[in-house]
Scaffold this active site. Sequence first.
Site, PDB file in Angstrom:
ATOM      1  N   GLY A 237       0.775  -1.231   0.000  1.00 55.83           N
ATOM      2  CA  GLY A 237       0.000   0.000   0.000  1.00 55.83           C
ATOM      3  C   GLY A 237       0.807   1.282   0.000  1.00 55.83           C
ATOM      4  O   GLY A 237       0.236   2.368  -0.014  1.00 55.83           O
ATOM      5  N   GLU A 279       4.236  -6.609   1.469  1.00 50.19           N
ATOM      6  CA  GLU A 279       3.816  -6.939   0.093  1.00 50.19           C
ATOM      7  C   GLU A 279       3.685  -5.697  -0.786  1.00 50.19           C
ATOM      8  O   GLU A 279       2.604  -5.411  -1.291  1.00 50.19           O
ATOM      9  CB  GLU A 279       2.425  -7.583   0.132  1.00 50.19           C
ATOM     10  CG  GLU A 279       2.333  -8.909   0.817  1.00 50.19           C
ATOM     11  CD  GLU A 279       0.899  -9.436   0.877  1.00 50.19           C
ATOM     12  OE1 GLU A 279       0.753 -10.649   0.914  1.00 50.19           O
ATOM     13  OE2 GLU A 279      -0.060  -8.635   0.889  1.00 50.19           O
ATOM     14  N   PRO A 280       4.748  -4.933  -0.985  1.00 53.28           N
ATOM     15  CA  PRO A 280       4.594  -3.738  -1.823  1.00 53.28           C
ATOM     16  C   PRO A 280       4.455  -4.078  -3.312  1.00 53.28           C
ATOM     17  O   PRO A 280       5.099  -5.002  -3.806  1.00 53.28           O
ATOM     18  CB  PRO A 280       5.893  -2.957  -1.572  1.00 53.28           C
ATOM     19  CG  PRO A 280       6.882  -3.991  -1.151  1.00 53.28           C
ATOM     20  CD  PRO A 280       6.130  -5.111  -0.502  1.00 53.28           C
ATOM     21  N   GLY A 281       3.617  -3.345  -4.001  1.00 50.27           N
ATOM     22  CA  GLY A 281       3.453  -3.522  -5.446  1.00 50.27           C
ATOM     23  C   GLY A 281       3.790  -2.216  -6.144  1.00 50.27           C
ATOM     24  O   GLY A 281       4.857  -2.046  -6.732  1.00 50.27           O
ATOM     25  N   ARG A 319      -6.774   4.290 -15.005  1.00 53.28           N
ATOM     26  CA  ARG A 319      -6.802   4.857 -13.643  1.00 53.28           C
ATOM     27  C   ARG A 319      -7.461   6.241 -13.537  1.00 53.28           C
ATOM     28  O   ARG A 319      -8.213   6.482 -12.603  1.00 53.28           O
ATOM     29  CB  ARG A 319      -5.390   4.871 -13.042  1.00 53.28           C
ATOM     30  CG  ARG A 319      -4.784   3.464 -12.933  1.00 53.28           C
ATOM     31  CD  ARG A 319      -3.520   3.411 -12.091  1.00 53.28           C
ATOM     32  NE  ARG A 319      -3.803   3.608 -10.689  1.00 53.28           N
ATOM     33  CZ  ARG A 319      -3.599   4.732 -10.041  1.00 53.28           C
ATOM     34  NH1 ARG A 319      -3.063   5.772 -10.671  1.00 53.28           N
ATOM     35  NH2 ARG A 319      -3.910   4.831  -8.781  1.00 53.28           N
ATOM     36  N   TYR A 323     -10.406   6.164 -10.961  1.00 55.21           N
ATOM     37  CA  TYR A 323     -10.141   6.726  -9.629  1.00 55.21           C
ATOM     38  C   TYR A 323      -9.902   8.236  -9.661  1.00 55.21           C
ATOM     39  O   TYR A 323      -9.402   8.793  -8.673  1.00 55.21           O
ATOM     40  CB  TYR A 323      -8.875   6.110  -9.003  1.00 55.21           C
ATOM     41  CG  TYR A 323      -8.686   4.637  -9.180  1.00 55.21           C
ATOM     42  CD1 TYR A 323      -9.595   3.718  -8.665  1.00 55.21           C
ATOM     43  CD2 TYR A 323      -7.562   4.142  -9.843  1.00 55.21           C
ATOM     44  CE1 TYR A 323      -9.392   2.360  -8.820  1.00 55.21           C
ATOM     45  CE2 TYR A 323      -7.350   2.784  -9.991  1.00 55.21           C
ATOM     46  CZ  TYR A 323      -8.279   1.898  -9.480  1.00 55.21           C
ATOM     47  OH  TYR A 323      -8.070   0.558  -9.627  1.00 55.21           O
ATOM     48  N   CYS A 350     -14.193   6.001 -27.444  1.00 55.66           N
ATOM     49  CA  CYS A 350     -15.513   6.575 -27.637  1.00 55.66           C
ATOM     50  C   CYS A 350     -16.193   6.663 -26.267  1.00 55.66           C
ATOM     51  O   CYS A 350     -17.087   5.882 -25.948  1.00 55.66           O
ATOM     52  CB  CYS A 350     -16.267   5.645 -28.568  1.00 55.66           C
ATOM     53  SG  CYS A 350     -17.655   6.425 -29.272  1.00 55.66           S
ATOM     54  N   TYR A 379      -0.194  -0.765 -12.280  1.00 56.88           N
ATOM     55  CA  TYR A 379      -1.639  -0.791 -12.565  1.00 56.88           C
ATOM     56  C   TYR A 379      -1.996  -0.066 -13.871  1.00 56.88           C
ATOM     57  O   TYR A 379      -3.042   0.564 -13.968  1.00 56.88           O
ATOM     58  CB  TYR A 379      -2.429  -0.213 -11.386  1.00 56.88           C
ATOM     59  CG  TYR A 379      -2.150  -0.940 -10.084  1.00 56.88           C
ATOM     60  CD1 TYR A 379      -2.562  -2.258  -9.906  1.00 56.88           C
ATOM     61  CD2 TYR A 379      -1.444  -0.322  -9.051  1.00 56.88           C
ATOM     62  CE1 TYR A 379      -2.284  -2.935  -8.723  1.00 56.88           C
ATOM     63  CE2 TYR A 379      -1.157  -1.003  -7.867  1.00 56.88           C
ATOM     64  CZ  TYR A 379      -1.582  -2.306  -7.714  1.00 56.88           C
ATOM     65  OH  TYR A 379      -1.313  -2.986  -6.552  1.00 56.88           O
TER      66      TYR A 379
HETATM   67  C1  LIG Z   1      -3.311  -8.284  -0.391  1.00 62.10           C
HETATM   68  C2  LIG Z   1      -2.587  -7.204  -1.096  1.00 62.10           C
HETATM   69  N1  LIG Z   1      -1.277  -7.097  -0.903  1.00 62.10           N
HETATM   70  C3  LIG Z   1      -0.558  -6.144  -1.541  1.00 62.10           C
HETATM   71  C4  LIG Z   1      -1.164  -5.249  -2.391  1.00 62.10           C
HETATM   72  C5  LIG Z   1      -0.286  -4.258  -3.045  1.00 62.10           C
HETATM   73  O1  LIG Z   1      -0.687  -2.984  -2.937  1.00 62.10           O
HETATM   74  P1  LIG Z   1       0.219  -1.793  -3.414  1.00 62.10           P
HETATM   75  O2  LIG Z   1       0.433  -1.928  -4.874  1.00 62.10           O
HETATM   76  O3  LIG Z   1      -0.578  -0.616  -3.065  1.00 62.10           O
HETATM   77  O4  LIG Z   1       1.496  -1.883  -2.658  1.00 62.10           O
HETATM   78  C6  LIG Z   1      -2.541  -5.312  -2.604  1.00 62.10           C
HETATM   79  C7  LIG Z   1      -3.238  -4.330  -3.446  1.00 62.10           C
HETATM   80  O5  LIG Z   1      -3.712  -3.314  -2.963  1.00 62.10           O
HETATM   81  C8  LIG Z   1      -3.272  -6.317  -1.925  1.00 62.10           C
HETATM   82  O6  LIG Z   1      -4.576  -6.432  -2.109  1.00 62.10           O
HETATM   83  N1  LIG Z   2      -5.653  -0.929  -9.146  1.00 61.51           N
HETATM   84  C1  LIG Z   2      -5.515   0.002  -8.081  1.00 61.51           C
HETATM   85  C2  LIG Z   2      -4.838  -0.609  -6.898  1.00 61.51           C
HETATM   86  C3  LIG Z   2      -5.508  -1.841  -6.477  1.00 61.51           C
HETATM   87  C4  LIG Z   2      -4.863  -2.430  -5.347  1.00 61.51           C
HETATM   88  C5  LIG Z   2      -5.292  -3.852  -5.183  1.00 61.51           C
HETATM   89  N2  LIG Z   2      -5.829  -4.169  -3.895  1.00 61.51           N
HETATM   90  C6  LIG Z   2      -4.813   1.255  -8.555  1.00 61.51           C
HETATM   91  O1  LIG Z   2      -4.503   1.386  -9.681  1.00 61.51           O
HETATM   92  O2  LIG Z   2      -4.576   2.149  -7.814  1.00 61.51           O
END
Ligand SMILES: Cc1ncc(COP(=O)(O)O)c(C=O)c1O
Ligand SMILES: N[C@@H](CCCC[NH3+])C(=O)O
Length: 420
Positions: A237, A279-281, A319, A323, A350, A379
């Site tokens: 997050g 768990e960073p994404g 996005r 959002y 469109c 994303y």
């Molecule tokens: C369970 C879980 N872990 C990790 C993430 C990664 O989130 P972020 O990309 O905000 O770090 C998400 C998406 O929000 C998630 O649902």
């Molecule tokens: N897809 C979202 C984040 C989702 C995170 C998943 N739980 C975004 O672009 O911000």
Amino acid sequence: MNNYIFAGCDTVKLAEKYKTPLYVMSEDYIKDRLREIREDFLDKNPKTMAVYASKAFLTKEMARIIKESGIGMDVVSGGELYTAIQVEFPMEKIIFHGNNKTIDELELAIENNVGRIVVDHLEEMDIIEEIAKKHNKKVHILFRISPGIDSHTHKYIQTGQVDSKFGIPLDEKTIKTAMEKVLKLEFTELLGFHFHIGSQISDNGNHIKAIQIMTQLMKKVKDEYGFIVKELNTGGGYGIHYSESEERKPLAYFTDSIIEEIEDRCKEYELERPLVIIEPGRWVVGEAGITIYTIGAIKEIPGIRTYVSIDGGMPDNPRPSLYEAKYEAIVINKAEEELTDVVTVAGKCCESGDILIWDLKVPKVETGDMLAVLSTGAYNYSMSSNYNRIPRPAVVMLSEGKDRLIVKRENYDDILRNDI
Ligand SMILES: Cc1ncc(COP(=O)(O)O)c(C=O)c1O
Ligand SMILES: N[C@@H](CCCC[NH3+])C(=O)O
């Protein structure tokens, strides 16, 4: 030269070589973030584990980069898991999430010995137990708990509030049922708990609050069931820079306080500090990516605004329309020219909501100029679609000033491939 340079590469040359729209990712940037995870979290704190949330951006090449870094991966679908399997990703480092995993997905996960499955609702345990028994395997699980926290982010990317489709609600009766049930299972072993409060979070306060709630739960299950939590997965997050008001903080800003709070609360409750997972994404890949477009139609509505249309939009970056996400952009072939005008960047779909950026400052633009939208690494490719039957762009990876294609551009036949 007047062109915008990204990760040591001339973006205009990349656009000419690969055509637009084009996703460009910097491997150097991704590796810097992975190194930061290793040095400032894993090496600094014993009993820790990090997994990359692959939903942010996943291709086979990305899975190889993560594999090489030694960090694990969080997957949320059979497709993400299958990608990991295809690159021989070490399965013990996979964490499998999802609020509605199908039986086929759970079979695939268990057959391939994924490290942990995060149980999101109570009935899922029965399915896991049955499959595990069939394969005569021990399956390790975590309970995803919804800690009841409203994170300060867009409603659609909050996940830890009371009214959420994610996780097991933190209510007395539900927890009792869950604990009594799991402790009777033979092939399924509970290792601990997971929470994830939401995405694009800039302040560590809500992670801390969630830890206070989760450590109380750890004490409760110890007192009432004699169950010792071995692992606490704190989700991801962490926010990044998209526009002026948003910044990416160093990982340690979040993780130091996460570790400190867990240690303090565990001392207070006389609990052994569990293995801590992050768990960073977005934080790993968001700022690693840009998307390059060519400007086509320019339409001035006198006294109101000028729409500058590009050759992509909502299908490659949903996005802003989902959002109201904000982005910055640069006219890459006029990168050093004075920003004299204000325009609105429109996608080609469109759809009136297909606007990528409202009121962007630009130099004088003409048809044929090229625009790079920044911070599109997370994303964007992973959420792209073929809306209006528009083929997906190619993805190019940059490393030490060199470019390589990692995903081919789709063509019209790719879009028709499953049509009968
Ligand atoms: C369970 C879980 N872990 C990790 C993430 C990664 O989130 P972020 O990309 O905000 O770090 C998400 C998406 O929000 C998630 O649902
Ligand atoms: N897809 C979202 C984040 C989702 C995170 C998943 N739980 C975004 O672009 O911000």
